[in-house]
Design a protein around this motif. Structure first.
Motif, PDB file in Angstrom:
ATOM      1  N   THR A 259       0.827  -1.208   0.000  1.00 24.00           N
ATOM      2  CA  THR A 259       0.000   0.000   0.000  1.00 24.00           C
ATOM      3  C   THR A 259       0.861   1.258   0.000  1.00 24.00           C
ATOM      4  OG1 THR A 259      -1.746  -1.179   1.182  1.00 24.00           O
ATOM      5  CG2 THR A 259      -1.848   1.218   1.202  1.00 24.00           C
ATOM      6  N   LEU A 260       1.936   1.239   0.781  1.00 23.50           N
ATOM      7  CA  LEU A 260       2.866   2.377   0.784  1.00 23.50           C
ATOM      8  C   LEU A 260       3.454   2.597  -0.604  1.00 23.50           C
ATOM      9  CD1 LEU A 260       4.954   1.985   4.078  1.00 23.50           C
ATOM     10  CD2 LEU A 260       3.616   3.981   3.406  1.00 23.50           C
ATOM     11  N   MET A 261       3.779   1.514  -1.280  1.00 23.41           N
ATOM     12  CA  MET A 261       4.477   1.603  -2.557  1.00 23.41           C
ATOM     13  C   MET A 261       3.604   2.213  -3.646  1.00 23.41           C
ATOM     14  SD  MET A 261       6.504  -1.320  -4.723  1.00 23.41           S
ATOM     15  CE  MET A 261       5.136  -2.433  -4.808  1.00 23.41           C
ATOM     16  N   VAL A 262       2.360   1.758  -3.761  1.00 20.98           N
ATOM     17  CA  VAL A 262       1.520   2.197  -4.877  1.00 20.98           C
ATOM     18  C   VAL A 262       0.547   3.301  -4.496  1.00 20.98           C
ATOM     19  CG1 VAL A 262       1.690  -0.041  -5.994  1.00 20.98           C
ATOM     20  CG2 VAL A 262      -0.230   0.399  -4.478  1.00 20.98           C
ATOM     21  N   GLY A 263       0.384   3.551  -3.185  1.00 20.48           N
ATOM     22  CA  GLY A 263      -0.489   4.641  -2.755  1.00 20.48           C
ATOM     23  C   GLY A 263      -1.935   4.260  -2.592  1.00 20.48           C
ATOM     24  N   HIS A 264      -2.253   2.990  -2.803  1.00 18.11           N
ATOM     25  CA  HIS A 264      -3.612   2.497  -2.579  1.00 18.11           C
ATOM     26  C   HIS A 264      -3.544   1.016  -2.278  1.00 18.11           C
ATOM     27  CE1 HIS A 264      -3.625   0.520  -6.532  1.00 18.11           C
ATOM     28  NE2 HIS A 264      -3.069   1.637  -6.997  1.00 18.11           N
ATOM     29  N   GLU A 265      -4.627   0.460  -1.789  1.00 21.70           N
ATOM     30  CA  GLU A 265      -4.619  -0.947  -1.412  1.00 21.70           C
ATOM     31  C   GLU A 265      -4.490  -1.838  -2.645  1.00 21.70           C
ATOM     32  OE1 GLU A 265      -7.227  -4.099   1.293  1.00 21.70           O
ATOM     33  OE2 GLU A 265      -7.664  -1.951   1.346  1.00 21.70           O
ATOM     34  N   VAL A 266      -3.666  -2.864  -2.522  1.00 21.85           N
ATOM     35  CA  VAL A 266      -3.418  -3.796  -3.623  1.00 21.85           C
ATOM     36  C   VAL A 266      -3.821  -5.200  -3.178  1.00 21.85           C
ATOM     37  CG1 VAL A 266      -1.659  -4.813  -5.122  1.00 21.85           C
ATOM     38  CG2 VAL A 266      -1.486  -2.421  -4.455  1.00 21.85           C
ATOM     39  N   LYS A 267      -4.478  -5.925  -4.080  1.00 24.64           N
ATOM     40  CA  LYS A 267      -4.821  -7.315  -3.769  1.00 24.64           C
ATOM     41  C   LYS A 267      -3.624  -8.210  -4.038  1.00 24.64           C
ATOM     42  CE  LYS A 267      -9.847  -7.340  -4.423  1.00 24.64           C
ATOM     43  NZ  LYS A 267     -10.981  -7.986  -5.151  1.00 24.64           N
ATOM     44  N   LEU A 268      -3.138  -8.861  -2.990  1.00 23.30           N
ATOM     45  CA  LEU A 268      -1.997  -9.757  -3.142  1.00 23.30           C
ATOM     46  C   LEU A 268      -2.429 -11.174  -3.487  1.00 23.30           C
ATOM     47  CD1 LEU A 268       0.216  -8.540  -0.153  1.00 23.30           C
ATOM     48  CD2 LEU A 268       0.304  -7.830  -2.541  1.00 23.30           C
ATOM     49  N   ASP A 459       6.603  -4.516 -10.012  1.00 26.14           N
ATOM     50  CA  ASP A 459       6.150  -4.227  -8.659  1.00 26.14           C
ATOM     51  C   ASP A 459       4.781  -4.868  -8.423  1.00 26.14           C
ATOM     52  OD1 ASP A 459       3.935  -2.252  -9.320  1.00 26.14           O
ATOM     53  OD2 ASP A 459       5.627  -1.209 -10.222  1.00 26.14           O
ATOM     54  N   VAL A 460       4.316  -4.852  -7.174  1.00 27.61           N
ATOM     55  CA  VAL A 460       3.088  -5.585  -6.843  1.00 27.61           C
ATOM     56  C   VAL A 460       1.873  -5.024  -7.563  1.00 27.61           C
ATOM     57  CG1 VAL A 460       3.827  -6.492  -4.619  1.00 27.61           C
ATOM     58  CG2 VAL A 460       2.853  -4.200  -4.730  1.00 27.61           C
ATOM     59  N   GLY A 461       1.854  -3.697  -7.790  1.00 28.19           N
ATOM     60  CA  GLY A 461       0.733  -3.122  -8.526  1.00 28.19           C
ATOM     61  C   GLY A 461       0.704  -3.608  -9.961  1.00 28.19           C
ATOM     62  N   ALA A 462       1.877  -3.651 -10.587  1.00 28.68           N
ATOM     63  CA  ALA A 462       1.965  -4.137 -11.964  1.00 28.68           C
ATOM     64  C   ALA A 462       1.686  -5.632 -12.041  1.00 28.68           C
ATOM     65  CB  ALA A 462       3.343  -3.822 -12.546  1.00 28.68           C
ATOM     66  N   VAL A 466      -0.979  -7.570 -14.407  1.00 32.29           N
ATOM     67  CA  VAL A 466      -0.647  -8.678 -15.317  1.00 32.29           C
ATOM     68  C   VAL A 466      -1.543  -9.877 -15.038  1.00 32.29           C
ATOM     69  CG1 VAL A 466       1.130 -10.339 -15.968  1.00 32.29           C
ATOM     70  CG2 VAL A 466       1.730  -7.940 -15.686  1.00 32.29           C
ATOM     71  N   HIS A 467      -1.696 -10.219 -13.775  1.00 30.64           N
ATOM     72  CA  HIS A 467      -2.554 -11.365 -13.430  1.00 30.64           C
ATOM     73  C   HIS A 467      -3.997 -11.139 -13.891  1.00 30.64           C
ATOM     74  CE1 HIS A 467       0.361 -12.793 -10.030  1.00 30.64           C
ATOM     75  NE2 HIS A 467       0.795 -13.067 -11.241  1.00 30.64           N
ATOM     76  N   LYS A 468      -4.491  -9.918 -13.703  1.00 31.52           N
ATOM     77  CA  LYS A 468      -5.846  -9.603 -14.182  1.00 31.52           C
ATOM     78  C   LYS A 468      -5.921  -9.728 -15.698  1.00 31.52           C
ATOM     79  CE  LYS A 468      -7.459  -6.451 -10.522  1.00 31.52           C
ATOM     80  NZ  LYS A 468      -7.793  -5.038 -10.204  1.00 31.52           N
ATOM     81  N   THR A 469      -4.850  -9.303 -16.382  1.00 25.60           N
ATOM     82  CA  THR A 469      -4.812  -9.387 -17.845  1.00 25.60           C
ATOM     83  C   THR A 469      -4.904 -10.841 -18.303  1.00 25.60           C
ATOM     84  OG1 THR A 469      -3.496  -7.364 -18.034  1.00 25.60           O
ATOM     85  CG2 THR A 469      -3.431  -8.879 -19.894  1.00 25.60           C
ATOM     86  N   LEU A 470      -4.118 -11.729 -17.679  1.00 30.29           N
ATOM     87  CA  LEU A 470      -4.152 -13.151 -18.043  1.00 30.29           C
ATOM     88  C   LEU A 470      -5.539 -13.743 -17.798  1.00 30.29           C
ATOM     89  CD1 LEU A 470      -0.724 -14.402 -16.601  1.00 30.29           C
ATOM     90  CD2 LEU A 470      -1.231 -13.622 -18.929  1.00 30.29           C
ATOM     91  N   ILE A 471      -6.134 -13.380 -16.673  1.00 27.02           N
ATOM     92  CA  ILE A 471      -7.473 -13.908 -16.343  1.00 27.02           C
ATOM     93  C   ILE A 471      -8.522 -13.346 -17.298  1.00 27.02           C
ATOM     94  CG2 ILE A 471      -9.272 -13.906 -14.568  1.00 27.02           C
ATOM     95  CD1 ILE A 471      -6.855 -13.916 -12.529  1.00 27.02           C
TER      96      ILE A 471
END
Length: 530
Positions: A259-268, A459-462, A466-471
């Motif tokens: 969250t610190l890195m991208v500035g918003h919550e990220v789904k891990l 990074d985790v946001g990217a 990518v995972h969303k793109t594959l899905i």
């Protein structure tokens, strides 16, 4: 996550930073107010970093955030426009890498800088040779010094081995040895685990711990939150070239770091619905492919990928994955077997035929296989369709169409900087280069998308994107083949998991029917006992 919550677990926040006009000898390095511009673009703006002696300090940020730029300033590859650098409390001017080395700074780049035909010893002493009075290189003395360093820090490298004959993990150790041989007290590691196997990662972490026990400081540039938690004492977060926070790693969770890195919550954790596989798109039967040494690397491999399905191949690097992909793409010949795409046999044809048959490939090595580094981002975005309208007509490129197409990829995949279309793609960070490739390949609207290490260096946001793109491709009815050395990624994203070992598929599983231990056992050549 609120700023107040961050302060409770951090070392210091942006508002609490201690501005120093003099250095502190407790710190191996202090960088204060560092600003770096490229034209009108600010790669770094008033950035600060304080790294204590005898500690491992992670530098975390999104792709293009400025992490590598900051370290290139510290190593003398770039010159800051503003700011100060202190080494061991003393202000220094680092004009070039030689100055950095003289100040006890060593850097291991993500892409190794080794001469493959030279031995380990020859690479380590290159440019820093010890000679006798007669001017002859004293190899015996150099070898002895190298062995002393190897033994002291547990690096375990054969000084007489040729670089071309050792693993990637061993090559990385050679780069570390090069820095230590030159007297490095501060070691910068740029994405150190990006090309390593799980066991090699464990070995590297052990080496790093030995180094800090000896009082050395290590800065790691990484996107892997799990490894920050496993290795680091402190983490500084940078976003769009600016300082965000410095935190004690033991006091924050991976989710908080993300969250610190991208500035918003990220789904891990990957969120997806159950697959609805359709007819077969890719069918591989009895495939045999030789490697560069003319030995069988793929040994009678069978594999099926269907519409609306993600098949993930789990395996340790070097078990035939590279040769499998190259055979599918007709870059190397198949000795036996067949590769069928949508009922068409594409075995031993050519890359153009493969593309025209509906195959898109995100290659493992983005710089050697995915991009032409001297071409612009616009030119790289249309590499596979440069002869087709609307991008060209009668052999003349339509620059306007290229720019509009590339702009859409830049916006959708958050390629940075935003105005990079006319820039050389080689000027982009590795993660942003990867985004260009992914956007290009997905935009081809393929029947099957083959993604090889698609999140390496992201990074985790990217990674989430990518995972969303594959899905999304799967949900559109496309077939997806995912080849990754990240076991977590294969197990979370795939609908079907195929384990490869020694050039063969050992077993296949539906997602949720197998645990990591079983997969790991098969990856190492063990047997599945149910």
């Amino acid at each position: 996550m609120h700023r107040r919550a961050i302060k409770t677990c951090g070392v210091k926040t942006k508002g609490e930073r201690i501005e120093m006009s003099t250095g502190n000898s407790d710190y191996a390095v202090q960088m204060h107010g560092i600003t770096k511009r490229f034209g009108a673009f600010y790669a770094l703006k008033d950035m600060s970093l304080d790294v204590k002696k005898g500690s491992i300090h992670s530098l975390l940020g999104e792709n293009g955030a400025g992490k590598s730029t900051l370290m290139n300033v510290l190593y003398g590859l770039y010159q800051a426009d503003e700011g100060e650098i202190f080494i061991n409390g003393k202000k220094v001017e680092i004009k070039n890498p030689n100055t950095a080395i003289a100040n006890g700074i060593g850097m291991v780049h993500q892409h190794f800088m080794l001469v493959e035909d030279f031995t380990v010893t020859q690479n380590i002493i290159l440019g820093n040779e010890t000679t006798s009075r007669a001017g002859v290189i004293d190899m015996k003395k150099a070898r002895k010094k190298i062995l002393e360093i190897v033994e002291k820090y547990g690096l375990e490298v054969d000084p007489d081995a040729r670089i071309s004959d050792i693993s990637v993990g061993m090559q990385q150790r050679v780069e570390i040895l090069k820095a230590l041989y030159r007297g490095a007290e501060l070691l910068i590691l740029d994405e150190p685990t990006a090309v390593l196997t799980p066991q090699e990662i464990e070995d590297l972490l052990s080496i790093m711990r030995n180094l800090v026990k000896d009082g050395k400081a290590i800065i790691i540039i990484t996107h892997k939150l799990k490894e920050i938690k496993a290795s680091s004492d402190t983490c500084t977060v940078i976003r769009r070239g600016e300082y965000i926070d410095t935190v004690s790693v033991e006091k924050v969770s991976g989710q908080e770091l993300a969250t610190l890195m991208v500035g918003h919550e990220v789904k891990l954790v990957v969120d997806k619905t159950p697959a609805k596989p359709g007819e077969t798109v890719l069918e591989i039967k009895g495939l045999v492919v030789k490697n560069e040494k003319k030995l069988d690397a793929v040994k009678g491999l069978d594999l099926t990928v269907r519409k609306g399905e993600i098949v993930g191949i789990a395996g340790i690097d070097g078990n035939g994955q590279k040769e499998l992909v190259e055979a599918i793409n007709s870059l190397v010949p198949a000795e036996k077997g067949s590769i069928i795409v949508c009922g068409k046999n594409i075995t031993n044809t050519d890359p153009r035929t493969v593309i025209d048959s509906g195959v898109s490939i995100i290659p493992e090595d983005r710089q050697k296989r995915g991009l032409v580094l001297d071409f612009t981002v616009n030119e790289n975005a249309i590499l596979e369709r440069c002869r087709k309208e609307p991008f060209s007509r009668k052999g003349i490129l339509n620059r306007k169409s290229m720019e509009e197409f590339t702009k859409a990829i830049i916006e959708e995949y958050d390629v940075r900087p935003e105005d990079c279309g006319s820039r050389r793609v080689g000027e982009l960070s590795g993660g942003n280069q990867q985004k260009v490739i992914i956007g290009r390949e997905v935009s081809m609207n393929p029947e099957i998308l083959i993604a090889v290490q698609p999140t390496r260096g992201l990074d985790v946001g990217a990674i989430e994107t990518v995972h969303k793109t594959l899905i999304n491709e799967r949900d559109k009815g496309k077939a997806v083949l995912l080849i990754s050395f990240e076991l977590d990624e294969v197990m979370n994203v795939s609908d079907t998991i195929a384990v490869i070992y020694d050039g063969k598929i050992q077993d296949t599983f539906h997602q949720g029917t197998v645990d990591e231990n079983t997969i790991g056992l098969l990856m190492a050549g063990g047997k599945n006992h149910g």
